[in-house]
Every structure is written in structure tokens, then in C-alpha cells.
Design an enzyme around this catalytic site. Structure first.
Site, mmCIF file in Angstrom:
data_model
loop_
_atom_site.group_PDB
_atom_site.id
_atom_site.type_symbol
_atom_site.label_atom_id
_atom_site.label_comp_id
_atom_site.label_asym_id
_atom_site.label_seq_id
_atom_site.Cartn_x
_atom_site.Cartn_y
_atom_site.Cartn_z
ATOM 1 C CB CYS A 84 16.728 13.139 -44.096
ATOM 2 S SG CYS A 84 17.292 13.319 -45.804
ATOM 3 C CG HIS A 334 15.269 18.609 -45.579
ATOM 4 N ND1 HIS A 334 15.581 18.147 -44.304
ATOM 5 C CD2 HIS A 334 15.247 17.499 -46.389
ATOM 6 C CE1 HIS A 334 15.729 16.831 -44.350
ATOM 7 N NE2 HIS A 334 15.545 16.419 -45.589
#
Length: 388
Positions: A84, A334
Site C-alpha cells: 500500500c 484507498h
């Protein structure tokens, strides 16, 4: 150390777009950034692309040249992967290129397509950022891993679900008028506490969503900006990176993030500032507990004291230290490979005055972005400042 000036930024809407491909999303974000910068595509010396799950979500690796074609440029192109934190790491590489004279103009972006995988597929895809031997094979997913971190935090430092709920409420409020955010609705503490559990002590509103989207920015050298008369009111003046053990079980603590601490320290030193100079933050709040750990790891709160920051209003838009004015990962969304670049894009607009929440930081001079991978096994921090 020379700064990398931000000439332009671009983002797609973040949300649920299963019919859009990664190349389509990146083409939009990259094209917007180039247009915002007011440069010709032929001027771009290099491209860096942050992406995590391309092989799993689109059966597509080797994304550098693919995304170069999507945005219509002919320049050396490289994909960067760090779970991420992929987008933030791509920005870091671009900053290095500009600083060391390797390039005068770099397009850096990130992209992720996730909804086409479904919830189960996306959850499984994300899980490969954990340790296969000690976590994946035992059935641990990231909601479960962060739930363990939250439980341990409460046991060691105190705090409760309501403290975490205030983090979610704050970030949804910040995203409520952000036209690019996935969730543009405000929520209440009661709604957070009454939501279905995901992995106790966290419920549905403690978790960031599955998101499709892309973001990009054009970085240029100061000399190039001056020579071409570009307006670059914001510069990246510091960058830092940190690493920790991949598996939670192999760490000294489940409630302290050394990767964040190291990345922050290195970024402060690189920029020649201290944490006390920072006016506002965009941090990696993939789960509400992650925001708490981030503001502590970055030094803004002592260990165990960040849990009440949102409840007390200290990190609200009108607080002493606004955190995640974009809505954060929690409400803005996200798309994992794009998140670190999106933080740069949103912060740049906040500085420039063309973000819906710019009024909250109209006198700000220094901002900081924090992007993390996995359970913060990797972290990258950037310092952004108003360019002189």
C-alpha cells in the site's frame, strides 16, 4: 539538498468503477497532471508508476511501458511496488531523479483496480502484503491484523472503540465536500459504534473501502521551472523511508511502528525541519487505529497519547494539527497503488487554495504525507513546503 517542485497534479474520482481498466484510470490522472502543469509530453524525462495488485486484478505486470502508452509519453518507465506504500515509494524515486540531475521533468503516479475482483478476491489480493508463513497461512487478513494491533493498544495504553470512532467521524466530515472522494457523507459516532463488526474491536466504519482510482503529479527541477516560467508554489523538500519486520509476531511491539518513526526522522532531517514546523498531515489511515499509530510514530504525540486526539478535536479541520483534510484513506478511498500519490495531489491543492478544505490551512507553510505498506512493514514520508 535541492527540492523537487510540483508543477501539476491530477486524480480520478475514487470509488467503484469495475468496468474501467488500470490503463484507463491512469491515462486520465496522468493527463490531468500534465495539463495542470502546462508542459508538453515530450518534455517528460521519466515515469514512475506505483501499483500493487496488477498481476492479480488484471493479469497485468510490466506496467511501466503500459502506463507510458496510456498517458501518451515516450520516456523510461518503471513500476514501483511496496504494497500500500507503492505510490509513495514511486514519488520518492521521482524526487531522487530530480535531485540528482537524472531528470528535469518526471511524471509519477499510482493506480489500482480492485472492484472487478469482488470483496473476497480483493481481500485475498491484499493479504499477500503480509507474511505468508506466519500470517496468510493462518487465515490472517489485514482487518484481523489491525484488530490485533488495536486490541493490544487498548490493553497497553487504554482507549476504546469510541475513541477510534471519532477518527472515522472526523475523516468523513473532511471528505463530505471533496468531489473526488469515495464517500462524501458525514457520519456520527453512534453510527460507527452500531455498524456491523469487521474484526473486533473495529467495525465497518473503522475500515477503509475497496477502491478503484489513480493519481499523478509532475515533478520538475527548480531550474526547469524558472527557465520555462512555470508556477510551482509547492515543493517536496524532504523524503524518508523506513522498514520493519513483515510479520507482527516478529516485532518487538504491536503498538509502535518503527518504519514510520524512521521514515519521519529521515524526512525531517532531509528537509531541515522538525515536527514542530509541520502545520498539517495526510497519514495512512487504512484503519482508524492506523491514524493513531501514525501520529504517534511521526512524533506528534507520545506513545499512548494519540488515541484521544480526534475525540478532543485536536486533529480536526479547525484543530491545532489538522489530519487527513482530504478525508484520508478512510473516506477519500484507498486504491492502494495510488494512495501515496493521491496524498501529494490533495496536499498540493490544499496549499494552492483550490481544495474544498484549503481554508483550514490558508496560512500553512509545511505539510507532511505518510504512506504505509502492510501493517506498516514499510513506510515513506514526504515533507511539502510552500516554495520560496
Amino acid at each position: 539538498m535541492a527540492s523537487a517542485h510540483i508543477a501539476g497534479v491530477g486524480m480520478t474520482e475514487f470509488g467503484e468503477f469495475p468496468e474501467r481498466t488500470g490503463r484507463d484510470l491512469f491515462g486520465e490522472a496522468g493527463g490531468t497532471a500534465i495539463e495542470d502543469a502546462g508542459i508538453d509530453r515530450e518534455e517528460i524525462d521519466a515515469l514512475y508508476v506505483g501499483n500493487f495488485m496488477g498481476e492479480l486484478s488484471e493479469n497485468q505486470g510490466h506496467m511501466g511501458p503500459l502506463m507510458a502508452k496510456a498517458v501518451g509519453i515516450d520516456a523510461p518507465a518503471t513500476r514501483i511496488e511496496s504494497a500500500c506504500a507503492s505510490g509513495g515509494m514511486a514519488v520518492r524515486q521521482a524526487v531522487k531523479d530530480v535531485r540528482n540531475g537524472e531528470a528535469d521533468v518526471v511524471l509519477v503516479g499510482g493506480v489500482e483496480r480492485m472492484h472487478n475482483m469482488g470483496t473476497t478476491g480483493a481481500t485475498g489480493g491484499l493479504s499477500v502484503a503480509a507474511d505468508d508463513l506466519w500470517e496468510i497461512r493462518q487465515g490472517i487478513t489485514f482487518p484481523g491484523a489491525y484488530a490485533l494491533m488495536a486490541q493490544r493498544y487498548f490493553a497497553v495504553h487504554g482507549g476504546d472503540r469510541e475513541d477510534l470512532a471519532h477518527v472515522a467521524v472526523k475523516n468523513h466530515a473532511n471528505a463530505s465536500n471533496n468531489p473526488l472522494a469515495q464517500y462524501q457523507t458525514e457520519i456520527s459516532v453512534e453510527k460507527v459504534l452500531d455498524a456491523p463488526p469487521v474484526a473486533l474491536p473495529m467495525g465497518l466504519f473503522d475500515s477503509s473501502p475497496i477502491t478503484d482510482g489513480a493519481a499523478a503529479t509532475v515533478l520538475v527541477s527548480e531550474a526547469y521551472a524558472e527557465e520555462h516560467g512555470l508556477e510551482t508554489p509547492v515543493a517536496i523538500t524532504g523524503t524518508g523511508q523506513g522498514t520493519d519486520n513483515l510479520a507482527l509476531a516478529e516485532r518487538d511491539s504491536m503498538v509502535w511502528t518503527p518504519a514510520t518513526e524512521d521514515a519521519g526522522r529521515r524526512a525531517y532531517e532531509d528537509a531541515g525541519i522538525s515536527k514542530d514546523d509541520v502545520d498539517f498531515l495526510e497519514v495512512h489511515d487504512c484503519f482508524t487505529i492506523a491514524e493513531v499509530l501514525a501520529i504517534e510514530g511521526l512524533g506528534f504525540y507520545e506513545e499512548g497519547e494519540g488515541i484521544t486526539a480526534a475525540r478532543e478535536g485536536e486533529t480536526a479541520a479547525d484543530g491545532e494539527l489538522p489530519v487527513n483534510l482530504s478525508g484520508g484513506l478512510k473516506a477519500k478511498g484507498h486504491p492502494v497503488g495510488a494512495t501515496g500519490v493521491a496524498q501529494i495531489s490533495e496536499m498540493t491543492k490544499l496549499f494552492r487554495g483550490d481544495h474544498v478544505n484549503s481554508d483550514a490551512v490558508e496560512d500553512a507553510e509545511v505539510g507532511l504525507t505518510h504512506n504505509a505498506g502492510g501493517t506498516v512493514a514499510s513506510a515513506v514520508v514526504h515533507v511539502l513546503e510552500v516554495a520560496e
